[in-house]
Write an enzyme that holds these catalytic residues in place. Structure first.
Site, PDB file in Angstrom:
ATOM      1  N   GLU A  96      26.714 -59.457   8.755  1.00 45.35           N
ATOM      2  CA  GLU A  96      27.649 -59.952   7.725  1.00 45.35           C
ATOM      3  C   GLU A  96      27.156 -59.586   6.327  1.00 45.35           C
ATOM      4  OE1 GLU A  96      28.694 -64.093   8.146  1.00 45.35           O
ATOM      5  OE2 GLU A  96      30.423 -63.866   6.800  1.00 45.35           O
TER       6      GLU A  96
ATOM      7  N   HIS B 225      30.986 -66.379   7.787  1.00 42.45           N
ATOM      8  CA  HIS B 225      30.933 -66.788   9.186  1.00 42.45           C
ATOM      9  C   HIS B 225      29.564 -67.420   9.445  1.00 42.45           C
ATOM     10  CE1 HIS B 225      32.164 -67.028  13.282  1.00 42.45           C
ATOM     11  NE2 HIS B 225      31.214 -66.221  13.711  1.00 42.45           N
TER      12      HIS B 225
ATOM     13  N   LYS C 231      28.351 -73.873   8.214  1.00 44.90           N
ATOM     14  CA  LYS C 231      27.831 -74.130   9.568  1.00 44.90           C
ATOM     15  C   LYS C 231      26.406 -74.704   9.509  1.00 44.90           C
ATOM     16  CE  LYS C 231      30.601 -70.808  12.205  1.00 44.90           C
ATOM     17  NZ  LYS C 231      31.240 -69.928  11.202  1.00 44.90           N
TER      18      LYS C 231
END
Lengths: 85, 404
Positions: B305, B294, B326
């Site tokens: 995470e 993520h 990302k």
């Protein structure tokens, strides 16, 4: 500036989760049980009340450790705004 | 139970407006970041976003269509057209009735809504465009894909903030696996970069002032993005019977909720979703080679995470390649999980780990192999793609390389 201090203390007080009795300038914000969303909402409430911008990125530590430090910082920002107005 | 394979990919991203160019840019470590060019950007504090620059609706739609389709649905339809074209499917015959279109969006047609509200409240407009409602609705991308391509089976949107696309793909996977449909067109779309939305994100104080550097020291938050990605899923039997080129396989899906904080991530919820995605695939943790994280670049997510990966994978965590794409395309919320699913499928297919860019060195609490700053060739067999949303909603897909 007494008004600023009282205003900030009142707003902090509305978020306190685990202290009885009046807030002291020396109270550590962390010890009052403020959670991350409380800090966000508190910052917004102070900005709205005094029409100032508090530089704060939640990815860094909240710069103000005690009630007194926060009051002092807000007083500084309000004074700066008044001076530039 | 059907095996579920992927036969088409499509993407509209800040670093490429096809799946092919998007993947090439990911492996080259390209950045999609720049100053916002949206309405009244000078009144924003945000100096860096990831826009889909140079997207020209007229190249994809005729003038009558454009009036009906918000930017979010435009992204979705363009990505779907590419994916369906690659799959070589037509839904105009009976197959359309046995095909699902499940497409997520966190917000829906925000450009349309923001513009309308500006006119209503800001300019005291006496009247507004008659199609604001159907352009804005969060199911518009799913509905537009259904209408453009003749998909007549189960069609709906899933809206779970940053996990919308991953939940959507998981739902589509379930339908194909169970035999409820033969094919599914699935993914997510987002076009959130409006003055109002960016202002609201600023108020959360989690946007980075410089860039997105997931898992790195000196990371200062996330960068908002936009785009869409679509996958065509079908049963292995159907794909094999028609001689389709198979790009990869979905073998598991796991979901969980934190039932805790509204926005703060919870490693335990993440672990439960990853463990469920492994159990659903009947795989042990040490079967996993790569995790598309993520990895938002916020202090809180990347810590949580990393802790969750340690807990879910134990000693094997150190052998995983973990990366956050990302770092190149920003956080496209409801499209993020689909863009990352495309990246994961391509990583397995090509045997290349896409990098985590802007990495300047380890944070003491983020101690895994994040494939920093450079794509890395590595034989990959199985990978996870993680999405963890505000509201405490977690979704994880398990992908496997397909060898015919």
């Amino acid at each position: 500036m007494v008004d600023v201090a009282n205003g900030v203390i009142e707003l902090v007080g509305s978020k306190v989760r685990n202290k009885q009795g009046p807030l002291q300038m020396s109270d550590a914000l962390e010890s009052l049980g403020l959670e991350s969303l409380d800090v966000l909402e508190l910052t917004f409430a102070i900005e709205e009340k005094f029409n100032i911008e508090i530089p704060f990125n939640a990815n860094t530590e909240f710069d103000f450790k005690t009630v007194g430090e926060l009051v002092h910082a807000v007083e500084g920002l309000v004074a700066k705004k008044t001076a530039s107005a | 139970m059907n095996r579920v394979v992927i036969t088409g990919l499509g993407a509209v991203s800040p670093i490429g407006q096809t799946a092919k160019s998007y993947w090439a840019a990911l492996t080259a470590g390209q950045s999609g970041f720049g100053p916002p060019t949206i309405f009244a950007a000078e009144r924003l504090n945000t100096k860096v976003v990831a826009e889909v620059k140079g997207f020209v609706p007229e190249q994809h739609f005729d003038s009558r269509q454009i009036g009906l389709v918000d930017r979010v649905s435009q992204f979705a339809v363009v990505a779907a057209r590419e994916a369906i074209g690659q799959a070589g499917l037509s839904f105009r015959e009976g197959l359309g009735e046995r095909t699902a279109a499940i497409v997520g969006s966190g917000i829906g047609g925000q450009t349309t809504q923001d513009d309308a509200f500006k006119r209503i409240y800001g300019e005291n407009a006496a009247r507004v465009h008659p199609l604001i409602i159907p352009r804005t609705m969060p199911n518009a991308p799913a509905s537009q894909i259904s209408m453009f391509f003749g998909i007549k089976g189960p069609t709906y949107a899933v809206s779970t903030a940053c996990a919308s696309a991953t939940h959507s793909i998981g739902q589509a996977f379930h339908l194909v696996r169970a035999g409820a449909v033969t094919c599914a067109v699935t993914g997510g779309a987002e076009a959130q970069l409006t003055h109002g939305t960016v202002k609201a994100w600023e108020a959360m104080r989690i946007l980075a002032p410089d860039t997105c550097r997931p898992f790195s020291r000196e990371r200062k938050g996330m960068v908002l993005g936009e785009g869409a990605a679509i996958l065509v899923l079908e049963s292995l039997d159907h794909a094999a019977a028609r001689g389709a080129r198979i790009l990869g396989e979905i073998v598991g899906f796991g979901m969980s909720a934190d039932a805790g904080d509204l926005t703060a991530p919870d490693p335990d919820g993440m672990v439960r979703a990853m463990s469920a995605a492994l159990a659903d695939a009947a795989l042990a943790p040490d079967a996993i080679d790569y995790v598309n994280a993520h990895g938002t670049g916020t202090t809180a997510n990347d810590l949580a995470e990393t802790a969750a990966l340690h807990k879910a994978f134990a000693a094997h965590a150190a052998r995983l390649a973990v990366s956050s794409t990302k770092s190149m395309v920003g956080h496209a919320l409801g499209a993020a999980g689909a863009l990352e699913a495309v990246a994961t499928v391509m990583a397995l297919h090509e045997g290349v780990v896409p990098p985590t860019m802007n990495y300047v060195g380890p944070d003491s609490a983020c101690d895994l192999d994040y494939a920093p700053n450079e794509a890395r060739p590595r034989p990959l067999n199985v990978a996870l793609s993680n999405s963890f949303a505000f509201g405490g909603l977690n979704a994880v897909l398990t992908f496997r390389r397909f060898d015919a």
